[in-house]
Design a protein around this motif. Structure first.
Motif, PDB file in Angstrom:
ATOM      1  N   HIS A   1      -7.659  14.098  -6.117  1.00 12.78           N
ATOM      2  CA  HIS A   1      -6.782  13.214  -5.580  1.00 12.78           C
ATOM      3  C   HIS A   1      -6.336  13.335  -3.957  1.00 12.78           C
ATOM      4  N   GLU A   2      -6.452  14.530  -3.400  1.00 13.60           N
ATOM      5  CA  GLU A   2      -5.950  14.611  -2.089  1.00 13.60           C
ATOM      6  C   GLU A   2      -7.169  13.768  -1.473  1.00 13.60           C
ATOM      7  N   LEU A   3      -8.235  13.957  -1.657  1.00 10.65           N
ATOM      8  CA  LEU A   3      -9.552  13.124  -1.077  1.00 10.65           C
ATOM      9  C   LEU A   3      -9.313  11.490  -1.197  1.00 10.65           C
ATOM     10  N   ALA A   4      -8.919  11.373  -2.511  1.00  7.16           N
ATOM     11  CA  ALA A   4      -8.876   9.816  -2.843  1.00  7.16           C
ATOM     12  C   ALA A   4      -7.827   9.350  -2.032  1.00  7.16           C
ATOM     13  N   VAL A   5      -6.671  10.046  -1.984  1.00  4.22           N
ATOM     14  CA  VAL A   5      -5.497   9.465  -1.049  1.00  4.22           C
ATOM     15  C   VAL A   5      -6.077   9.174   0.346  1.00  4.22           C
ATOM     16  N   GLU A   6      -6.756  10.040   0.884  1.00  6.54           N
ATOM     17  CA  GLU A   6      -7.333   9.958   2.399  1.00  6.54           C
ATOM     18  C   GLU A   6      -8.065   8.890   2.268  1.00  6.54           C
ATOM     19  N   ARG A   7      -8.989   8.546   1.491  1.00  2.32           N
ATOM     20  CA  ARG A   7      -9.723   7.383   1.447  1.00  2.32           C
ATOM     21  C   ARG A   7      -8.882   5.909   1.621  1.00  2.32           C
ATOM     22  N   LEU A   8      -7.739   5.907   0.975  1.00  2.62           N
ATOM     23  CA  LEU A   8      -6.935   4.825   0.713  1.00  2.62           C
ATOM     24  C   LEU A   8      -5.670   4.814   1.764  1.00  2.62           C
ATOM     25  N   ARG A   9      -5.832   5.614   2.359  1.00  2.00           N
ATOM     26  CA  ARG A   9      -4.423   5.854   3.397  1.00  2.00           C
ATOM     27  C   ARG A   9      -4.489   4.586   4.559  1.00  2.00           C
ATOM     28  N   ASN A  10      -5.891   4.282   4.990  1.00  2.00           N
ATOM     29  CA  ASN A  10      -6.174   3.455   6.056  1.00  2.00           C
ATOM     30  C   ASN A  10      -6.504   2.067   5.357  1.00  2.00           C
ATOM     31  N   LEU A  11      -6.189   1.870   4.310  1.00  3.68           N
ATOM     32  CA  LEU A  11      -6.416   0.328   3.644  1.00  3.68           C
ATOM     33  C   LEU A  11      -5.314  -0.314   4.511  1.00  3.68           C
ATOM     34  N   LYS A  12      -5.690  -1.720   4.515  1.00  2.81           N
ATOM     35  CA  LYS A  12      -4.781  -2.632   5.310  1.00  2.81           C
ATOM     36  C   LYS A  12      -4.255  -3.641   4.118  1.00  2.81           C
ATOM     37  N   VAL A  13      -3.154  -4.002   4.233  1.00  3.91           N
ATOM     38  CA  VAL A  13      -2.734  -5.247   3.410  1.00  3.91           C
ATOM     39  C   VAL A  13      -3.491  -6.288   3.195  1.00  3.91           C
ATOM     40  N   GLU A  14      -4.192  -6.796   4.331  1.00  6.27           N
ATOM     41  CA  GLU A  14      -4.827  -7.665   4.053  1.00  6.27           C
ATOM     42  C   GLU A  14      -6.150  -7.748   3.457  1.00  6.27           C
ATOM     43  N   GLU A  15      -6.420  -6.582   3.114  1.00  5.59           N
ATOM     44  CA  GLU A  15      -7.647  -6.123   2.378  1.00  5.59           C
ATOM     45  C   GLU A  15      -7.600  -6.281   0.773  1.00  5.59           C
TER      46      GLU A  15
ATOM     47  N   SER B   1     -11.390   5.316  -5.871  1.00  4.55           N
ATOM     48  CA  SER B   1     -11.186   5.184  -4.496  1.00  4.55           C
ATOM     49  C   SER B   1     -12.423   4.800  -3.661  1.00  4.55           C
ATOM     50  N   TYR B   2     -13.358   5.606  -4.067  1.00  3.50           N
ATOM     51  CA  TYR B   2     -14.606   5.488  -3.390  1.00  3.50           C
ATOM     52  C   TYR B   2     -15.271   4.041  -3.467  1.00  3.50           C
ATOM     53  N   GLY B   3     -15.053   3.491  -4.752  1.00  2.03           N
ATOM     54  CA  GLY B   3     -15.499   2.224  -4.877  1.00  2.03           C
ATOM     55  C   GLY B   3     -14.676   1.261  -4.075  1.00  2.03           C
ATOM     56  N   ILE B   4     -13.316   1.593  -3.900  1.00  3.29           N
ATOM     57  CA  ILE B   4     -12.448   0.552  -3.103  1.00  3.29           C
ATOM     58  C   ILE B   4     -13.090   0.579  -1.664  1.00  3.29           C
ATOM     59  N   VAL B   5     -13.164   1.679  -1.077  1.00  2.00           N
ATOM     60  CA  VAL B   5     -13.536   1.873   0.258  1.00  2.00           C
ATOM     61  C   VAL B   5     -14.942   1.504   0.708  1.00  2.00           C
ATOM     62  N   GLU B   6     -15.863   1.571  -0.221  1.00  3.29           N
ATOM     63  CA  GLU B   6     -17.317   1.225  -0.227  1.00  3.29           C
ATOM     64  C   GLU B   6     -17.475  -0.199  -0.540  1.00  3.29           C
TER      65      GLU B   6
ATOM     66  N   ILE C   1       0.662  -1.094   0.032  1.00  2.90           N
ATOM     67  CA  ILE C   1       0.013  -0.067   0.100  1.00  2.90           C
ATOM     68  C   ILE C   1       0.877   1.211   0.083  1.00  2.90           C
ATOM     69  N   GLN C   2       1.936   1.110   0.742  1.00  3.87           N
ATOM     70  CA  GLN C   2       2.734   2.506   0.736  1.00  3.87           C
ATOM     71  C   GLN C   2       3.454   2.429  -0.454  1.00  3.87           C
ATOM     72  N   THR C   3       3.920   1.536  -1.252  1.00  5.53           N
ATOM     73  CA  THR C   3       4.476   1.536  -2.660  1.00  5.53           C
ATOM     74  C   THR C   3       3.441   2.134  -3.638  1.00  5.53           C
ATOM     75  N   PHE C   4       2.248   1.729  -3.489  1.00  2.47           N
ATOM     76  CA  PHE C   4       1.047   2.067  -4.465  1.00  2.47           C
ATOM     77  C   PHE C   4       0.868   3.721  -4.146  1.00  2.47           C
ATOM     78  N   LEU C   5       0.942   4.179  -2.922  1.00  2.00           N
ATOM     79  CA  LEU C   5       0.593   5.457  -2.698  1.00  2.00           C
ATOM     80  C   LEU C   5       1.639   6.462  -3.034  1.00  2.00           C
ATOM     81  N   LYS C   6       3.125   5.822  -2.782  1.00  2.00           N
ATOM     82  CA  LYS C   6       3.999   6.810  -3.525  1.00  2.00           C
ATOM     83  C   LYS C   6       4.015   6.843  -4.941  1.00  2.00           C
ATOM     84  N   THR C   7       4.041   5.626  -5.552  1.00  3.25           N
ATOM     85  CA  THR C   7       3.778   5.292  -7.182  1.00  3.25           C
ATOM     86  C   THR C   7       2.694   6.459  -7.540  1.00  3.25           C
TER      87      THR C   7
END
Length: 174
Positions: free
Chosen positions: A93-107, A59-64, A7-13
């Motif tokens: 983009h900033e809103l999208a990043v905030e949505r995914l920032r708390n995503l867990k690797v196991e998800e 990002s919305y679809g991933i979270v929901e 997830i960190q790699t994805f966010l950085k990329t």
């Protein structure tokens, strides 16, 4: 050095690629928003804003854990002037990043039904449907910008104008 999570790699990329998109949007001439070489295709402004739609909707679809074309995200109201595209995209983009920032690797291996009904993992949505799709459309945006007479920035190296300036500078030193 600690190993980054996927997830960190994805966010950085994603951040790196998004910064390139902002640079491209900032180079769109004010009078070229409606440039459309294909009457059935997106205009330059519409293609630029599609990058916001990718970030926002996916990002919305991933979270929901659902993807529905009926979802109406208020931040996705498309600006109608070139100079508003980059700041508007940055906000989405900033809103999208905030949505995914708390995503867990196991998800990442959780399956979701995508817009077309196909089952995909969250990982496949992030890397394929979101990031690679984004890069694909940003490349189209660069081409539209060039066709309109604009000068896109070099993204993975210098563009032709930047390369010419480099060669001239090197020749002047010789």
């Amino acid at each position: 050095m600690a190993h980054q999570s996927e997830i960190q790699t994805f966010l950085k990329t994603w951040e790196y690629e998004s910064n390139g998109a902002i640079r491209v949007m900032e180079s769109i001439p004010a009078d070229k928003y409606d440039f459309r070489p294909d009457p059935k295709g997106r205009s330059l402004g519409e293609m630029a804003w599609h990058l916001s739609e990718i970030d926002g909707c996916l990002s919305y679809g991933i979270v929901e854990r659902r993807f529905d074309l009926a979802d109406d995200l208020p931040e996705l109201k498309r600006p109608k002037e070139s100079h508003l595209l980059a700041p508007g995209y940055r906000r989405v983009h900033e809103l999208a990043v905030e949505r995914l920032r708390n995503l867990k690797v196991e998800e990442l291996d959780v399956q979701v039904k995508f817009f077309n009904g196909a089952l995909m993992t969250v990982r496949e949505v992030m890397w394929g449907a979101m990031l690679h799709h984004f890069i694909h459309h940003r490349a189209q945006l660069v081409l539209l910008l060039r066709q309109s007479g604009g000068v896109p920035p070099g993204l993975y190296g210098p563009n032709r104008e930047e390369m010419q300036a480099i060669k001239e500078k090197m020749a002047a030193k010789a």
